[in-house]
Structure formats: C-alpha cells, structure tokens
Write a protein that holds these residues in place. Sequence first.
Motif, PDB file in Angstrom:
ATOM      1  N   ARG A 300       0.835  -1.205   0.000  1.00 23.04           N
ATOM      2  CA  ARG A 300       0.000   0.000   0.000  1.00 23.04           C
ATOM      3  C   ARG A 300       0.869   1.254   0.000  1.00 23.04           C
ATOM      4  O   ARG A 300       0.562   2.251  -0.667  1.00 23.04           O
ATOM      5  N   GLN A 301       1.983   1.203   0.748  1.00 21.47           N
ATOM      6  CA  GLN A 301       2.886   2.351   0.786  1.00 21.47           C
ATOM      7  C   GLN A 301       3.514   2.597  -0.583  1.00 21.47           C
ATOM      8  O   GLN A 301       3.677   3.753  -1.007  1.00 21.47           O
ATOM      9  N   ALA A 302       3.848   1.521  -1.279  1.00 22.79           N
ATOM     10  CA  ALA A 302       4.409   1.667  -2.623  1.00 22.79           C
ATOM     11  C   ALA A 302       3.381   2.301  -3.554  1.00 22.79           C
ATOM     12  O   ALA A 302       3.717   3.159  -4.386  1.00 22.79           O
ATOM     13  N   PHE A 303       2.132   1.878  -3.436  1.00 27.98           N
ATOM     14  CA  PHE A 303       1.063   2.456  -4.248  1.00 27.98           C
ATOM     15  C   PHE A 303       0.946   3.952  -3.950  1.00 27.98           C
ATOM     16  O   PHE A 303       0.859   4.779  -4.870  1.00 27.98           O
ATOM     17  N   ALA A 304       0.938   4.312  -2.651  1.00 30.98           N
ATOM     18  CA  ALA A 304       0.803   5.717  -2.261  1.00 30.98           C
ATOM     19  C   ALA A 304       1.941   6.568  -2.823  1.00 30.98           C
ATOM     20  O   ALA A 304       1.722   7.703  -3.280  1.00 30.98           O
ATOM     21  N   LYS A 305       3.147   6.034  -2.809  1.00 29.51           N
ATOM     22  CA  LYS A 305       4.299   6.785  -3.301  1.00 29.51           C
ATOM     23  C   LYS A 305       4.300   6.900  -4.829  1.00 29.51           C
ATOM     24  O   LYS A 305       5.049   7.687  -5.402  1.00 29.51           O
ATOM     25  N   SER A 306       3.440   6.106  -5.484  1.00 28.31           N
ATOM     26  CA  SER A 306       3.339   6.163  -6.937  1.00 28.31           C
ATOM     27  C   SER A 306       2.381   7.247  -7.412  1.00 28.31           C
ATOM     28  O   SER A 306       2.371   7.578  -8.609  1.00 28.31           O
ATOM     29  N   VAL A 307       1.560   7.776  -6.508  1.00 31.42           N
ATOM     30  CA  VAL A 307       0.542   8.764  -6.859  1.00 31.42           C
ATOM     31  C   VAL A 307       1.109  10.166  -6.650  1.00 31.42           C
ATOM     32  O   VAL A 307       1.391  10.576  -5.518  1.00 31.42           O
ATOM     33  N   ASP A 308       1.287  10.888  -7.730  1.00 30.24           N
ATOM     34  CA  ASP A 308       1.855  12.244  -7.676  1.00 30.24           C
ATOM     35  C   ASP A 308       0.706  13.247  -7.506  1.00 30.24           C
ATOM     36  O   ASP A 308       0.106  13.706  -8.482  1.00 30.24           O
ATOM     37  N   THR A 309       0.423  13.590  -6.257  1.00 29.27           N
ATOM     38  CA  THR A 309      -0.705  14.485  -5.983  1.00 29.27           C
ATOM     39  C   THR A 309      -0.431  15.913  -6.427  1.00 29.27           C
ATOM     40  O   THR A 309      -1.360  16.654  -6.769  1.00 29.27           O
ATOM     41  N   GLU A 310       0.837  16.317  -6.438  1.00 25.82           N
ATOM     42  CA  GLU A 310       1.167  17.662  -6.926  1.00 25.82           C
ATOM     43  C   GLU A 310       0.793  17.787  -8.399  1.00 25.82           C
ATOM     44  O   GLU A 310       0.236  18.801  -8.839  1.00 25.82           O
ATOM     45  N   GLN A 343       4.060  12.938  -0.682  1.00 25.81           N
ATOM     46  CA  GLN A 343       4.719  11.657  -0.417  1.00 25.81           C
ATOM     47  C   GLN A 343       5.119  10.929  -1.699  1.00 25.81           C
ATOM     48  O   GLN A 343       5.686   9.830  -1.635  1.00 25.81           O
ATOM     49  N   ALA A 344       4.834  11.518  -2.856  1.00 23.79           N
ATOM     50  CA  ALA A 344       5.176  10.874  -4.121  1.00 23.79           C
ATOM     51  C   ALA A 344       6.684  10.654  -4.226  1.00 23.79           C
ATOM     52  O   ALA A 344       7.481  11.572  -4.022  1.00 23.79           O
ATOM     53  N   ASP A 345       7.092   9.418  -4.525  1.00 21.85           N
ATOM     54  CA  ASP A 345       8.510   9.071  -4.647  1.00 21.85           C
ATOM     55  C   ASP A 345       8.589   7.812  -5.511  1.00 21.85           C
ATOM     56  O   ASP A 345       8.514   6.687  -5.001  1.00 21.85           O
ATOM     57  N   ARG A 346       8.749   8.003  -6.808  1.00 20.12           N
ATOM     58  CA  ARG A 346       8.692   6.868  -7.730  1.00 20.12           C
ATOM     59  C   ARG A 346       9.786   5.851  -7.450  1.00 20.12           C
ATOM     60  O   ARG A 346       9.532   4.635  -7.470  1.00 20.12           O
ATOM     61  N   GLN A 396      -2.211   6.340 -15.430  1.00 19.82           N
ATOM     62  CA  GLN A 396      -0.943   6.522 -16.123  1.00 19.82           C
ATOM     63  C   GLN A 396       0.228   6.536 -15.145  1.00 19.82           C
ATOM     64  O   GLN A 396       1.286   5.943 -15.417  1.00 19.82           O
ATOM     65  N   GLN A 397       0.057   7.203 -14.006  1.00 22.10           N
ATOM     66  CA  GLN A 397       1.129   7.250 -13.007  1.00 22.10           C
ATOM     67  C   GLN A 397       1.466   5.856 -12.496  1.00 22.10           C
ATOM     68  O   GLN A 397       2.646   5.520 -12.314  1.00 22.10           O
ATOM     69  N   LEU A 398       0.460   5.025 -12.269  1.00 23.81           N
ATOM     70  CA  LEU A 398       0.712   3.669 -11.777  1.00 23.81           C
ATOM     71  C   LEU A 398       1.313   2.784 -12.865  1.00 23.81           C
ATOM     72  O   LEU A 398       2.132   1.893 -12.575  1.00 23.81           O
ATOM     73  N   LYS A 399       0.935   3.043 -14.115  1.00 28.98           N
ATOM     74  CA  LYS A 399       1.499   2.273 -15.220  1.00 28.98           C
ATOM     75  C   LYS A 399       3.008   2.468 -15.289  1.00 28.98           C
ATOM     76  O   LYS A 399       3.769   1.530 -15.601  1.00 28.98           O
ATOM     77  N   GLU A 400       3.453   3.682 -14.977  1.00 29.20           N
ATOM     78  CA  GLU A 400       4.876   3.995 -15.042  1.00 29.20           C
ATOM     79  C   GLU A 400       5.702   3.212 -14.028  1.00 29.20           C
ATOM     80  O   GLU A 400       6.900   3.016 -14.215  1.00 29.20           O
ATOM     81  N   VAL A 401       5.062   2.737 -12.947  1.00 28.91           N
ATOM     82  CA  VAL A 401       5.786   1.945 -11.945  1.00 28.91           C
ATOM     83  C   VAL A 401       5.436   0.465 -12.039  1.00 28.91           C
ATOM     84  O   VAL A 401       5.841  -0.330 -11.194  1.00 28.91           O
TER      85      VAL A 401
END
Length: 527
Positions: A300-310, A343-346, A396-401
């Motif tokens: 779940r933490q990895a998922f959260a860090k994949s979402v670029d809220t900015e 918290q976004a950090d790919r 799209q953001q999740l696809k990138e990871v």
Amino acid sequence: MRRAIGGLLALALVATACGGGTTSGGGDQPRPGGVLTFATDADPSCIDPHQSPTAASQLITRGVVDSLVAQDPKSLEIKPWLAESWTVSPDATSFTFRLRDGVTFSDGAKFDAAAVRANFDRIVDPATKSLLAASFLTGYAGTTVVDPRTVTVAFKQPNAAFLQAASTAFLGMESPATFVSGQQALCQKVVGSGPFTVGEYVRQQKIELAKRPDYAWAPATHKHSGAAYLDKVAITVVPENGVRLGSLRTGQVDAVANVPPREADSLTGDFQLLTKEQPGLAYLLVLNARKAPWTEAPMRQAFAKSVDTEQIVSTVYQGKYPRAHSVLTPSTPGFVDILGKSQADRAAAERLFEQAGWVKGPDGVRVKDGKPLTVEWTYISPAREQRDVLAQLVQQQLKEVGVGVRLNPLPIGDVVGRQAKGENELSDISFIRADGDVLRTTLYSTQGGVTASADPEMPGLLATATTTTDPARRAATYEQAQRRIVDQATAIPVYNPTYLLGAGKAAHDLAFDPQGLPAFYDAWVAR
C-alpha cells in the motif's frame, strides 16, 4: 464541533466578485418571490437522507428536513433549532431535548417527541437499509418520550459526536406518517418540516423545491426568519461541465454547482465565483486492505508513493483544489498537517514493489508467481469534480511503476452498494461533515463509505473519541488516527474538495451551509 470550535477554523468561504452582480445583494433588500434556477452536476438517485449517504441528497433535502439542532457555519458551535435546549449526561450516553412548540410537517402533522422517536427508530431499522445515517446512531438504545415536548435519546455506549450529527440532514426529521409508503417512495419524495417541499423529481433530469409559506422556525444561524424568499428552486441535473457552465453564461440558469477549475477564472463581469473548502474527508484513494496483495502495508505504501498528488492538483485542478495534507481537510476539527511535502517518490515505490517480489515483465506490468499486479478501480459515473480525468492520470502514473489499473465506472447506486459490501479493490471517496467523527462513520463503518483497513486497532481508537465531549481530547485521538492511516497507507490523501459555485447577477445571498454545500433558504432573485 467541527474544529474544536476554535483555532483550526479556516472555513474558506471566499467570494471572488467580478464586476457587476453580487450574491451579497449590493445593498438591496431581499425580494420575496421568484424562481432560482440551479444546475447541479450529480443526481442524488435517492433523496431520502435516512437512506442515502450522498452529498447530492444533502443538497436537495437540507431545505426540506429540519434538524434538532443547527451548526453555526462560522463558529461551528451547536445552536438551537427544533430543540430549544438540551442536556447531555456526563458520559455522553443520554441526550435530553426540549422541543420547540408549534412546529408542523408540511403534510400538517405535528412535530413532537413521538416524531423524534419514530425518526430515529426508523433510521436504525434494518429495513431502512441506511447507508450512513445509522452509523451516526451507533449503539442506539432507544428514544424515550418524556412528554410531548421532551425527548431523551439514549445510547449503550458514549456518543459524543451525536449532537453534531443531529445537526445534519442525515438525522433530519421526516413526517412519520410517510414511513408507511416504503423506502422506494421515500427515495422519490421526502416530507419534512423545512422551508421547502419536494415538488417534481425526475431522476437524472430535475428536482423542484417549492416554498412553504407558513414556515416560521428557522435557526438563528440564518440571516432571516419566516418563510423562504424564493417561491421555487428549480434544480436541473447537468453532469457535463461545459454544458452546465454554458447554461450560466447564456442566462438559462442563475447558478451552477462545481464550476470546472480550469474555467473558474473566466467568470467575470456579471458573474461571481463563491468558493469553500469543505470540511470532512479529503478526497482519498482507498485500497481494500482485505484483498491481497494490498493486505501488506509495504504494498500500500508503494502504491501511495506512486501517486503524484502535486501533478494532479496542478494539471487537473489548476491549483483551485489544494493538495491534501492529511486524511481530514483543514476546516475539520482534529485536522493535523501530516503531508507538508508530497509523499510521491517513484524510486522508493519501485524499491518497495521489488522487495515484495513483484518484478516488471516484458509488457512493463509487474508479476509475481505468474500473476500480474493489477487493481480494479470502481468509481461513480457520471463523475463530479473531473474525477474521471483524475482516474486516467492516476492510471498513467501507476502504469509507469508497473501497476495495471482497470477503470470501472458505474452508476452511483452500484458503487455505493459494492462499497458497502467490501467488494471494490480500489475506491475513491470524499465526504463532507463538520466533525472528525467522519473518520469512523465513513472509513470504518459497516453502514456506509468504504472499509479502509482491517487494522484491528483503528475502530477502538476512533471509538475513544466518542467517549468524551472535550474537544482537545477528541482532537488528539483524531490526530493519532490520521497519522496511523497515512503511515500504513490505508487511505491516500489527494486533494481537499472545494466547492466552486458560479452565480449570475440575478442571484443574491447564496451561501454555504456548515457542510460546505449551497444553501437556498436566505437566497433571493432580482429580475
């Protein structure tokens, strides 16, 4: 309640007047009569607040049903309404109300202690299938009619949040005589004691509210007393953003809900933009932590860090909706700023996925034991606040990871039903309520919202906040809860919902209620 009624008060009711007309009235005196035309973006599906959990139903029924108490939209203090006064037992298990005399429902029935009992009994009755209101009455032990004007509501365990809950439309008073008509009929038409009555309701098309001429018991939180100024509020359902805003610009309607952020600055001249950052839950993405592989916190933490809220707030919302800094919004009692930095950090997200054994396959999607890493996101369609566009960006953001996101848009009734059963893999939710108890009633309730986590500690932690009426102690508990949710990524804060209300020059004194929705009682039109 909603803010400990003090220091956190940041109710962003910011009116940006552009040129001529203004909903403040410009010094003019309110004019009785006329019809306010209003285009909203979402159909409530069911307008009965005892059954429906949606903001769309609140928008309609807040002017139809009155509540025992009112919440001041500025101070968030609880004020008298249908109850002139009340007492609360030291352990917050018993609430005794002295009711106002002379109140009637629009069908002529008298409002009294027996009506209060009938309403609360109906809400908790399983046959009502309440998706939210019943959670406000958790531990309900019954209502005792002391005399026609005195009623005691009792709970098996402390319920310190009950007074604030009693100020919402969800616990609003409906005429008990209508209960025999059945749940489906009440979804179509509600009879209350409020300043408006429900006229014609055609789903996905229109809802009409008509003035009740003999209304005489508005709370002191409003600008006037007596009957509403408007003869009628004609609400049309227009999900398409461009069509809705175009109807305002061409004068087909007087006001519109949820102006698209990219168009907000274009409301100039005779138009006005009213904005309010709403209290309650921020817009959240919620992984079902009872379904593998999201049962594991690192996933779940990895998922959260994949979402670029900015990126989301800047590209989808042009900065009009602030990035969320916590699970609650800043105008909610108990809010604490946790995510000062996104918290976004790919890179960190990819490391966590790989440490969990999920490696990228030839098509870029991660695989473990031959199974691809995918998640189905079920969300409401038609979508409000451009959430369908947001979903595509997150996809799209999740696809990138290396995570495949399947988008599954469904009608609101289907989504709510699936959420209540815990069937969704990925959900999104925001919820307006001026009290931190919204965490318990929406994220950790079997009655509605979404089930955010199987965390065994959270229900007990949130229940602790209901045992005290001390705002500081409640806020401290809500702080612990928010930090735990963010740390374990059982919900991912994205943005703070902000109501953008567009109005033309004929509309005056449109305002927001304590939950951040347009209120029509004080409004009037000048033609």
